[in-house]
Enzyme design. Sequence first.
Site, short mmCIF file in Angstrom:
data_model
loop_
_atom_site.label_atom_id
_atom_site.label_comp_id
_atom_site.label_asym_id
_atom_site.label_seq_id
_atom_site.Cartn_x
_atom_site.Cartn_y
_atom_site.Cartn_z
N LYS A 80 18.47 40.41 53.44
CA LYS A 80 19.36 39.28 54.32
C LYS A 80 18.60 37.89 54.03
O LYS A 80 17.51 37.65 54.59
CB LYS A 80 19.76 39.79 55.56
CG LYS A 80 20.45 39.00 56.13
CD LYS A 80 21.01 39.18 57.51
CE LYS A 80 21.79 38.18 58.18
NZ LYS A 80 22.20 39.07 59.39
N ARG A 118 29.43 32.91 62.50
CA ARG A 118 28.96 32.35 63.76
C ARG A 118 29.93 31.67 64.51
O ARG A 118 29.98 31.83 65.83
CB ARG A 118 27.67 31.50 63.50
CG ARG A 118 26.51 32.21 62.98
CD ARG A 118 25.19 31.50 62.55
NE ARG A 118 24.22 32.07 61.94
CZ ARG A 118 23.06 31.58 61.32
NH1 ARG A 118 22.90 30.34 61.38
NH2 ARG A 118 22.25 32.10 60.87
N GLU A 141 11.37 44.98 50.49
CA GLU A 141 12.30 45.07 51.70
C GLU A 141 13.16 46.13 51.39
O GLU A 141 13.21 47.18 52.28
CB GLU A 141 12.87 43.88 52.08
CG GLU A 141 12.27 42.65 52.79
CD GLU A 141 12.16 42.82 54.31
OE1 GLU A 141 12.54 43.74 54.86
OE2 GLU A 141 11.63 41.92 54.84
N LYS A 190 22.55 40.15 50.93
CA LYS A 190 23.43 39.22 51.51
C LYS A 190 22.95 38.09 51.64
O LYS A 190 21.79 37.84 51.80
CB LYS A 190 23.61 39.82 52.90
CG LYS A 190 24.50 39.12 53.84
CD LYS A 190 24.46 39.49 55.20
CE LYS A 190 25.24 38.64 56.09
NZ LYS A 190 24.94 39.16 57.39
#
Length: 324
Positions: free
Chosen positions: A196, A206, A234, A249
């Site tokens: 991410k 947001r 990751e 993402k």
Amino acid sequence: MYPLRRNRRLRQSQAIRHLVRETIITPSDFLVPLFVVEGKGVKEAIPSMPNYYRYSLDVLAKEVKELWHMGLCGVLVFVKVPEALKDNAGTEALNPKGLMQRAVKTIKDACPDMLVMTDVALDPYSSYGHDGIVEDQKILNDETVEVLAEMALSHAEAGADFVAPSDMMDGRILSIREALEEAGYTDTGIMSYSAKYASAFYGPFRDALDSAPGFGDKTSYQMDPANRFEAVEEAQADVDEGADIIMVKPGICYLDIVREIKNEIDVPIAVYQVSGEYAMVKAAAEKGWLDHDAVMMEQLLAIKRAGANIIASYFAKDVVKLMG
Ligand code: PBG
């Protein structure tokens, strides 16, 4: 070699083009993100996300039934938490009667077979709008991971099929997996937001959740858009720690990362086509500068062609309607 080989033979009619088409979008590719708010009868527009809404639980029940009838069988749930319930530790996230926990139950009651995935991260609950507990302007890792594990467990208890940690703390997948195993939730899956990026494309989201960071940004935990190799690390770490599905993402700007991970790691990959990607297409289409449906389909095809097995997208309903 030309003229023995003419590539245009396979492009000359719709029938042959369809016959050799490699990538096909279907309703079962999608996870539908859902924004949930307190209240009754609420279907609230989100200005930076045209034609996308926040729902109160009663309206949510109707919405998920509609999704199911359209062939959309998976949802990714986010909640907008009232300001008064926010604190640094995200205490409200663990409330067994919290909005997320009630949303999961509402969806399962309305539509028992709907696949329910829940967002696990502190930002909607955090008075600082960060994904972790804050101390001296720093985001604490291990303290946050403890809360995330409890939060995931609370979602499993509420009936979530999968938990989806989107926070980017180190080691959270292992802690969540262990907490679920210990409590007997061996069938509850984990979809990890593994790669991410600290992206500017999250702006409209947001707005939707009123969760923008109160100070600084998220670059001390989300990945640097300049980096590639750590994305594979990751993802591999998350699989080793117990993730069933990994995610990349945002979408369009990161398809090289999707392909890289696809080549290296054999678990399903989800791509999140995020709010800013949605907003850009809507805005350009509103101005008459781009063909909404054509651009939408081209982007989704590109995401799937790159290697996504699952696409979380605000366009899911638009696509199914377009497919008729
Ligand atoms: C936060 C979270 C974010 C998104 C999903 N989970 C925003 C962020 O990291 O600030 C963004 C999704 C979107 O933009 O559509 N845990």
